[in-house]
Write a protein that holds these residues in place. Structure first.
Motif, PDB file in Angstrom:
ATOM      1  N   MET A   1       0.720  -1.202   0.391  1.00 42.06           N
ATOM      2  CA  MET A   1      -0.133  -0.217   0.357  1.00 42.06           C
ATOM      3  C   MET A   1       1.015   1.243   0.044  1.00 42.06           C
ATOM      4  O   MET A   1       2.019   1.563   0.363  1.00 42.06           O
ATOM      5  N   THR A   2       0.633   2.258  -0.583  1.00 44.03           N
ATOM      6  CA  THR A   2       0.609   3.847  -0.251  1.00 44.03           C
ATOM      7  C   THR A   2       1.111   3.938   1.254  1.00 44.03           C
ATOM      8  O   THR A   2       0.434   3.930   1.700  1.00 44.03           O
ATOM      9  N   PRO A   3       2.685   5.017   1.322  1.00 45.62           N
ATOM     10  CA  PRO A   3       2.225   5.195   2.906  1.00 45.62           C
ATOM     11  C   PRO A   3       1.212   5.581   3.727  1.00 45.62           C
ATOM     12  O   PRO A   3       0.921   5.927   5.062  1.00 45.62           O
ATOM     13  N   GLU A   4       0.780   6.229   2.355  1.00 46.09           N
ATOM     14  CA  GLU A   4      -0.683   7.192   2.910  1.00 46.09           C
ATOM     15  C   GLU A   4      -1.710   6.208   3.164  1.00 46.09           C
ATOM     16  O   GLU A   4      -2.541   7.045   4.329  1.00 46.09           O
ATOM     17  N   GLN A   5      -1.447   5.066   2.434  1.00 52.88           N
ATOM     18  CA  GLN A   5      -3.009   4.604   2.797  1.00 52.88           C
ATOM     19  C   GLN A   5      -2.528   3.299   3.711  1.00 52.88           C
ATOM     20  O   GLN A   5      -3.430   3.244   4.821  1.00 52.88           O
TER      21      GLN A   5
END
Ligand code: SAM
Length: 275
Positions: free
Chosen positions: A178-182
């Protein structure tokens, strides 16, 4: 004495030799089915000793009056191990993409050693098995996308997940997809919803590339930023296996990282937990 220390260093070389042989056989240079019993494989060791130990300690500290949520569980078999060891939480949840859940449920339905423990721990005759979910008294498998938190929350609540129970979240080699944001939203969702919770994250990271370095930094920051989190620790374990110089370099750059963070409103004493 000095000579004891020197002898100890000499003795330690037998480990190095066996580790080299084991690595060579794992790469099919030659066959040796027995060497595996003399040397531990560090990646596996890190995972079993790290994640499982934190999980088992959490279960003991809460006297199993708790929930476990395995995020991105895939085909993991921890539910069956806990059943065998008499360490089942009140309810063990697994989340993965619906397609993976469908595969897992097919295996459960068709293989009695997998279905029997679920039926044994279920009180009524009827057991809910849909194509993308299974719900029993102690084991629940949910098809959901970890990036869609409102849908995830709805599904878990439908299957009677209770935010008031101490809850251990585990993610093994999952957040990297996942992206760091997710993934940080996922961790925050846990922190906002559960007053007593622990989040254990295990990830294999390659320190060779910038991505690997950023991963380790992010993993630590992400979990330490948890709202209301009291304790956050992490451990990096270098892989010790090597064969020749090139392999050695490759292996040394392979890191395993375990991060865990906790909120302990009920004061059950999670802060002292370590693998
Ligand atoms: N945790 C398991 C284990 O250690 O054996 C499986 C690890 S596997 C490398 C990664 C798993 O995460 C896969 O089963 C994948 O489907 C799941 N996964 C990755 N991203 C996901 C997402 N956004 N939603 C649900 N599952 C996801």
């Amino acid at each position: 004495t000095d000579s004891d220390t020197a002898d100890e260093a000499v003795r330690a070389t037998c480990d190095d030799a066996s580790i080299c042989k084991r690595f060579a056989t794992s790469k099919s240079y030659w066959k040796d089915p027995y060497i595996q019993y003399f040397v531990r494989q560090i990646g596996y060791y890190a995972r079993v000793q790290g994640v499982n130990h934190l999980l088992d300690t959490f279960l003991r500290k809460t006297s199993c009056d708790c929930q476990v949520v395995n995020l991105g569980a895939g085909l993991d078999t921890t539910f069956w191990r806990l059943k065998d060891e008499n360490l089942l939480p009140k309810k063990y949840f697994e989340v993965d993409f619906p397609m993976i859940v469908a595969r897992k449920l097919h295996n459960i339905k068709t293989k009695p050693p997998l279905s029997k423990p679920i039926i044994e721990t279920h009180s009524t005759d009827s057991l809910l098995i849909e194509s993308h979910s299974l719900d029993s008294d102690r084991y629940c498998v949910v098809g959901a996308d970890l990036r869609d938190l409102p849908a995830l929350e709805d599904k878990l609540k439908k299957f009677h997940m209770s935010p008031d129970l101490p809850t251990l979240f585990m993610a093994e080699c999952v957040l990297v997809y996942m992206t760091p944001e997710q993934s940080s939203k996922l961790v925050h969702w846990v922190a906002d919803m559960f007053p007593t919770a622990m989040f254990v994250n295990y990830e294999q990271v390659n320190m060779e590339d910038r991505f690997g370095q950023v991963m380790v930094e992010n993993l630590q920051r992400r979990q330490c930023n948890l709202a209301g989190v009291e304790v956050c620790r992490s451990l990096e374990i270098e892989c010790l296996e090597f064969l020749d110089e090139k392999e050695l370099l490759q292996q040394l750059l392979q890191h395993y990282c375990i991060c865990w963070a906790s909120k302990d409103r009920l004061r059950l004493g999670f802060s002292s937990l370590r693998p």
